[in-house]
Design a protein around this motif. Structure first.
Motif, PDB file in Angstrom:
ATOM      1  N   THR A  19       0.893  -1.290  -0.108  1.00 16.34           N
ATOM      2  CA  THR A  19      -0.060  -0.120   0.255  1.00 16.34           C
ATOM      3  C   THR A  19       0.828   1.319  -0.018  1.00 16.34           C
ATOM      4  O   THR A  19       0.505   2.216  -0.659  1.00 16.34           O
ATOM      5  CB  THR A  19      -0.917   0.216   1.268  1.00 16.34           C
ATOM      6  N   LYS A  20       1.844   1.223   0.696  1.00 12.67           N
ATOM      7  CA  LYS A  20       2.709   2.554   1.182  1.00 12.67           C
ATOM      8  C   LYS A  20       3.542   2.578  -0.297  1.00 12.67           C
ATOM      9  O   LYS A  20       3.617   3.845  -0.808  1.00 12.67           O
ATOM     10  CB  LYS A  20       3.826   2.158   2.109  1.00 12.67           C
ATOM     11  N   MET A  21       3.869   1.420  -0.807  1.00 15.23           N
ATOM     12  CA  MET A  21       4.772   1.791  -2.106  1.00 15.23           C
ATOM     13  C   MET A  21       4.069   2.207  -3.210  1.00 15.23           C
ATOM     14  O   MET A  21       4.587   2.982  -3.884  1.00 15.23           O
ATOM     15  CB  MET A  21       5.173   0.267  -2.641  1.00 15.23           C
ATOM     16  N   PHE A  22       2.700   1.695  -3.375  1.00 13.94           N
ATOM     17  CA  PHE A  22       1.920   2.130  -4.552  1.00 13.94           C
ATOM     18  C   PHE A  22       1.524   3.701  -4.375  1.00 13.94           C
ATOM     19  O   PHE A  22       1.281   4.400  -5.145  1.00 13.94           O
ATOM     20  CB  PHE A  22       0.839   1.084  -4.791  1.00 13.94           C
ATOM     21  N   ASP A  23       1.169   3.895  -2.927  1.00 15.72           N
ATOM     22  CA  ASP A  23       0.927   5.596  -2.856  1.00 15.72           C
ATOM     23  C   ASP A  23       1.975   6.412  -3.087  1.00 15.72           C
ATOM     24  O   ASP A  23       1.909   7.390  -3.567  1.00 15.72           O
ATOM     25  CB  ASP A  23       0.722   5.568  -1.063  1.00 15.72           C
ATOM     26  N   THR A  24       3.302   5.796  -2.754  1.00 20.93           N
ATOM     27  CA  THR A  24       4.427   6.919  -3.390  1.00 20.93           C
ATOM     28  C   THR A  24       4.629   6.895  -4.705  1.00 20.93           C
ATOM     29  O   THR A  24       5.005   7.854  -5.149  1.00 20.93           O
ATOM     30  CB  THR A  24       5.720   6.042  -2.593  1.00 20.93           C
ATOM     31  N   ASN A  89      -4.728   4.348  -2.065  1.00 23.82           N
ATOM     32  CA  ASN A  89      -5.754   5.413  -2.216  1.00 23.82           C
ATOM     33  C   ASN A  89      -5.008   6.474  -3.288  1.00 23.82           C
ATOM     34  O   ASN A  89      -5.831   6.880  -3.965  1.00 23.82           O
ATOM     35  CB  ASN A  89      -5.897   6.076  -0.852  1.00 23.82           C
ATOM     36  N   GLY A  90      -3.739   6.422  -3.306  1.00 20.40           N
ATOM     37  CA  GLY A  90      -2.947   7.414  -4.117  1.00 20.40           C
ATOM     38  C   GLY A  90      -3.038   6.911  -5.513  1.00 20.40           C
ATOM     39  O   GLY A  90      -3.476   7.786  -6.516  1.00 20.40           O
ATOM     40  N   MET A  91      -3.312   5.609  -5.774  1.00 19.57           N
ATOM     41  CA  MET A  91      -3.517   4.930  -7.141  1.00 19.57           C
ATOM     42  C   MET A  91      -5.005   5.547  -7.614  1.00 19.57           C
ATOM     43  O   MET A  91      -5.163   5.885  -8.645  1.00 19.57           O
ATOM     44  CB  MET A  91      -2.920   3.554  -7.091  1.00 19.57           C
ATOM     45  N   LEU A  92      -5.940   5.194  -6.645  1.00 16.10           N
ATOM     46  CA  LEU A  92      -7.270   5.223  -6.942  1.00 16.10           C
ATOM     47  C   LEU A  92      -7.511   6.844  -7.441  1.00 16.10           C
ATOM     48  O   LEU A  92      -8.343   7.236  -8.278  1.00 16.10           O
ATOM     49  CB  LEU A  92      -7.957   4.799  -5.837  1.00 16.10           C
ATOM     50  N   GLU A  93      -6.978   7.551  -6.627  1.00 15.50           N
ATOM     51  CA  GLU A  93      -7.050   9.348  -6.813  1.00 15.50           C
ATOM     52  C   GLU A  93      -6.789   9.314  -8.286  1.00 15.50           C
ATOM     53  O   GLU A  93      -7.361  10.248  -9.107  1.00 15.50           O
ATOM     54  CB  GLU A  93      -6.407  10.121  -5.776  1.00 15.50           C
ATOM     55  N   ILE A  94      -5.870   8.948  -8.761  1.00 19.35           N
ATOM     56  CA  ILE A  94      -5.140   9.117 -10.182  1.00 19.35           C
ATOM     57  C   ILE A  94      -6.082   8.403 -10.808  1.00 19.35           C
ATOM     58  O   ILE A  94      -6.659   8.962 -12.473  1.00 19.35           O
ATOM     59  CB  ILE A  94      -3.904   8.834 -10.233  1.00 19.35           C
TER      60      ILE A  94
END
Length: 241
Positions: A19-24, A89-94
């Motif tokens: 999760t942390k990696m994909f958010d970054t 969440n980072g990926m979903l927002e994009i």
């Protein structure tokens, strides 16, 4: 299968680390994918869409949807509702931005959730897809059982995942590329140095071909077949419930 995690010195479990990696890396992810696969990943996704389209699904779930590339591509089917599920969440927002730009808000919902504990009823979806996501499951078998649970009987399940070419010279070329070139591209593009090392390391130990077919069968799936793509650097797995 040994558990490969993104951050070697972290006490977090694989799920939290992924999760942390994909958010970054979410902002770099799309551009980097095109470079790493020379854009061929678009062609592979089109094949997945074609396979799913032939089953005429009304509802589709795309797991580990990331920035929504496959969910968006699946809008070319006649499905009335597509859900993209992801833990980042980072990926979903994009993904949401991309969906909005294409005017697909009424067809595609992006949902934050864990693929191994999904917020859906049994037998909900006509088709389920996972594009380059099953190797990020904390426990593969749990993820597959959960997919089996929410898929309707007779429903179609399609995985697109990296695999390793078995024939010479593709095998040697692939090994050279993943060990020497991929990490360099990852470092050039990304803020997160460990992330792309994790992505290639996890691909190198992940079961593919008949081994993954058998894991799918054990998880209750039927009519399992694998379709290697581009000399075997990726494989599409098609099965049913």
């Amino acid at each position: 299968m040994s558990k490969i995690k993104p951050y070697k010195n972290s006490d977090l479990g694989k799920k939290e680390q992924v999760t942390k990696m994909f958010d970054t890396i979410s902002e770099d992810y799309d551009g980097l994918n095109r470079v790493i696969s020379f854009g061929i990943d678009i062609k592979w996704r089109k094949k997945v869409v074609q396979i799913v389209k032939e089953t005429n699904p009304e509802t589709i779930l795309d797991i580990a949807t990331g920035t929504g590339d496959l969910a968006i591509a699946l809008s070319k089917t006649n499905a009335t509702k597509i859900i993209g599920l992801d833990i980042s969440n980072g990926m979903l927002e994009i993904g949401k931005e991309k969906i909005k730009k294409q005017g697909l808000d009424n067809k595609i919902d992006m949902v934050l959730g864990d693929s191994e504990n999904m917020p859906f009823e049994d037998n909900t979806f006509d088709a389920i897809t996972v594009g380059f996501g099953v190797r990020n499951f904390e426990t593969l078998e749990n993820g597959l059982k959960e997919i089996h649970r929410v898929l309707k009987p007779g429903g179609c399940f399609v995985i697109l995942e990296t695999s390793i070419p078995t024939k010479t010279p593709y095998k040697q070329g692939y090994n050279f590329y993943t060990k020497n070139i991929l990490p360099v591209i990852g470092r050039m593009f990304s803020k997160d140095k460990s992330a792309y090392k994790y992505l290639s390391d996890s691909a190198s130990v992940f079961p593919y071909g008949e081994v993954l077919n058998n894991i799918l069968r054990k998880s209750g799936f039927i009519s399992v077949k694998d379709l290697p793509q581009t000399f075997g650097v990726a494989t599409i797995y098609v099965s049913s419930k």
